[in-house]
Design a protein around this motif. Sequence first.
Motif, PDB file in Angstrom:
ATOM      1  N   PHE B 175       0.837  -1.196   0.000  1.00  0.00           N
ATOM      2  CA  PHE B 175       0.000   0.000   0.000  1.00  0.00           C
ATOM      3  C   PHE B 175       0.874   1.249   0.000  1.00  0.00           C
ATOM      4  O   PHE B 175       2.104   1.127  -0.152  1.00  0.00           O
ATOM      5  CB  PHE B 175      -1.013  -0.006   1.160  1.00  0.00           C
ATOM      6  CG  PHE B 175      -0.452  -0.385   2.502  1.00  0.00           C
ATOM      7  CD1 PHE B 175      -0.161   0.573   3.439  1.00  0.00           C
ATOM      8  CD2 PHE B 175      -0.246  -1.721   2.833  1.00  0.00           C
ATOM      9  CE1 PHE B 175       0.330   0.236   4.684  1.00  0.00           C
ATOM     10  CE2 PHE B 175       0.253  -2.066   4.082  1.00  0.00           C
ATOM     11  CZ  PHE B 175       0.537  -1.089   5.010  1.00  0.00           C
ATOM     12  N   ASN B 176       0.252   2.435   0.121  1.00  0.00           N
ATOM     13  CA  ASN B 176       0.990   3.708  -0.031  1.00  0.00           C
ATOM     14  C   ASN B 176       1.730   3.729  -1.374  1.00  0.00           C
ATOM     15  O   ASN B 176       2.922   4.016  -1.424  1.00  0.00           O
ATOM     16  CB  ASN B 176       1.995   3.919   1.112  1.00  0.00           C
ATOM     17  CG  ASN B 176       1.335   4.198   2.430  1.00  0.00           C
ATOM     18  OD1 ASN B 176       0.186   4.598   2.473  1.00  0.00           O
ATOM     19  ND2 ASN B 176       2.064   3.937   3.509  1.00  0.00           N
ATOM     20  N   GLU B 177       1.015   3.418  -2.443  1.00  0.00           N
ATOM     21  CA  GLU B 177       1.612   3.371  -3.781  1.00  0.00           C
ATOM     22  C   GLU B 177       2.841   2.464  -3.809  1.00  0.00           C
ATOM     23  O   GLU B 177       3.884   2.812  -4.335  1.00  0.00           O
ATOM     24  CB  GLU B 177       1.945   4.785  -4.282  1.00  0.00           C
ATOM     25  CG  GLU B 177       0.712   5.674  -4.403  1.00  0.00           C
ATOM     26  CD  GLU B 177       0.998   6.945  -5.175  1.00  0.00           C
ATOM     27  OE1 GLU B 177       1.741   6.867  -6.168  1.00  0.00           O
ATOM     28  OE2 GLU B 177       0.464   7.988  -4.780  1.00  0.00           O
ATOM     29  N   LYS B 178       2.690   1.322  -3.159  1.00  0.00           N
ATOM     30  CA  LYS B 178       3.734   0.294  -3.095  1.00  0.00           C
ATOM     31  C   LYS B 178       5.000   0.805  -2.386  1.00  0.00           C
ATOM     32  O   LYS B 178       6.107   0.325  -2.644  1.00  0.00           O
ATOM     33  CB  LYS B 178       4.068  -0.240  -4.488  1.00  0.00           C
ATOM     34  CG  LYS B 178       2.911  -1.001  -5.148  1.00  0.00           C
ATOM     35  CD  LYS B 178       3.325  -1.596  -6.477  1.00  0.00           C
ATOM     36  CE  LYS B 178       2.224  -2.487  -7.061  1.00  0.00           C
ATOM     37  NZ  LYS B 178       0.959  -1.801  -7.336  1.00  0.00           N
ATOM     38  N   ASN B 179       4.831   1.762  -1.501  1.00  0.00           N
ATOM     39  CA  ASN B 179       5.951   2.211  -0.679  1.00  0.00           C
ATOM     40  C   ASN B 179       6.040   1.406   0.618  1.00  0.00           C
ATOM     41  O   ASN B 179       7.064   1.394   1.281  1.00  0.00           O
ATOM     42  CB  ASN B 179       5.810   3.692  -0.325  1.00  0.00           C
ATOM     43  CG  ASN B 179       6.241   4.609  -1.459  1.00  0.00           C
ATOM     44  OD1 ASN B 179       7.111   5.444  -1.292  1.00  0.00           O
ATOM     45  ND2 ASN B 179       5.643   4.459  -2.636  1.00  0.00           N
TER      46      ASN B 179
END
Lengths: 73, 435
Positions: B175-179
């Motif tokens: 999640f978190n734009e794959k961060n």
Amino acid sequence: MKMKKKIVLLAGLGIMLFSSCTVLKEYEKVNINDPDMALADRKIDKFQTTFQSYREAASGANGGKTGGGCGCN
Amino acid sequence: MRLQLIHFSDMKYLFSLLLIGSVLAVSAQDDITAGEYKKRVLEHTEIDFLVNYYQQDGENAAVTGGYGTEELQDLSPTIVVAVPLNDDDVLTINANISAYTSASSSNIDPFDGKQPADPFVASSGASKSDVWANVVGSYSHSSEDRNLLWNANLSVSAEFDYTSFGFGGGRTWLFNEKNTELSLNGNIYLDTWKLLYPIELRPEGGSFQQVVPGYDPSFNEHTSKGRNSYSAGIGLSQILSSRMTGYVSADFILQDGLLATPFHRIYFADKEDYFYENFQLADDIEQLPDSRFKIALGARLNYFVNHRVTLRTYYRYYTDDWGITSHTASLEIPVKITDKFTIYPSYRFYNQTAADYFAPYNEHLSTEEYYTSDYDLSKFSANNYGFGVSYTDVFTKSHIWKLGLKSIDAKFHKYDRDSAFSASMFSFGVKFVVD
């Protein structure tokens, strides 16, 4: 009891610390996507991890064996 | 510091945090829109050929009660095949053989009749060598938007005196734009010993009591052959900046059953010593509790210095209810010499305290409930120096038949304890991509 509190505290701190980080877009991850930045052992290091599980009492939290599967520690 | 057992019912706080993280992860998922390009998880079948040569030597073999040669050589060829079944699913098969010759294992029966038995001389008996074979199959699936992954695995392994069946699985949320990446995993191993005792303690070894006057060991055979291991792990990784990324993880492992090794001899200080040839006959075998709970907490932090140099760091804290605590710290510095060649020197420090049940050769008392003279459970520190070289061709220009050469790796390790034990290993690996 102390150990349980430590683990909960560490997990909570980890989530808070990580959630406060800036979010990178895919095009900003050039450095992060470098193969040397992978957050895991290299495939060739699996032999070293296995040897350590035989010759050392500690295991786990390294992506390798945690116990079982061999007559090792 | 002694560890108090953490029961699963007491871990609700930890799992509450994980649950919150899971909910956040699911809510943050963004579905792929119609017509958007979806990259395959694995474009082509990949094959890794790996081989490792390992050798060690020391003077504290557990087979001979903490006093004897630990000389051992091992050759381990491995093949790993990863096959993309479709855009989202990958099947991986890992087959591994470990063939070894061991001077200490040979002394399970040191009386080969060719030379006087001696704890520092290898016997030519059947136990001088063995082969450990292992196959692991794993299946992974990624969601359409690549923000959710799950995997399952099965493993089987066998050697002459030990067999194992294992299975497990895991789930990962991005999640978190794959961060940010959160993962949970669990594994169970159901293992079985073939009980192999020191020769002088076997029923057919009763002749030693006839030829060595007074020798009457206090030995009882184990009633259990099984060893079960249950592990649960969590991991959280996070991109911390455009140059830094970190990972924290925790593994909780519970083992029960026969946790002692049946052929590890024990010599008691309060019992008379008996010898046959130059070899001291066992008073008993290693006795250890039938359960063990381990906790391992790990952290990784990688920093991209520049396009040539990266810093890779790792730390682990370990504790268990046998009285062992341990610290591990390592640093690897990959340096790109050219676009294709990377060298990576590394250093690892390890230390541990002794298990409550450990004592050196001939220092245990027969009145103790548990005892071992296995120096792998003693207090020690170890330094490990490594040097690796890697060749990578992302375009796989070089071919052997339909196999495109993607990378070649070679690495050398030197491992030294502060006791009389050292080891070295050389690993070599080649990765091919199938056209």
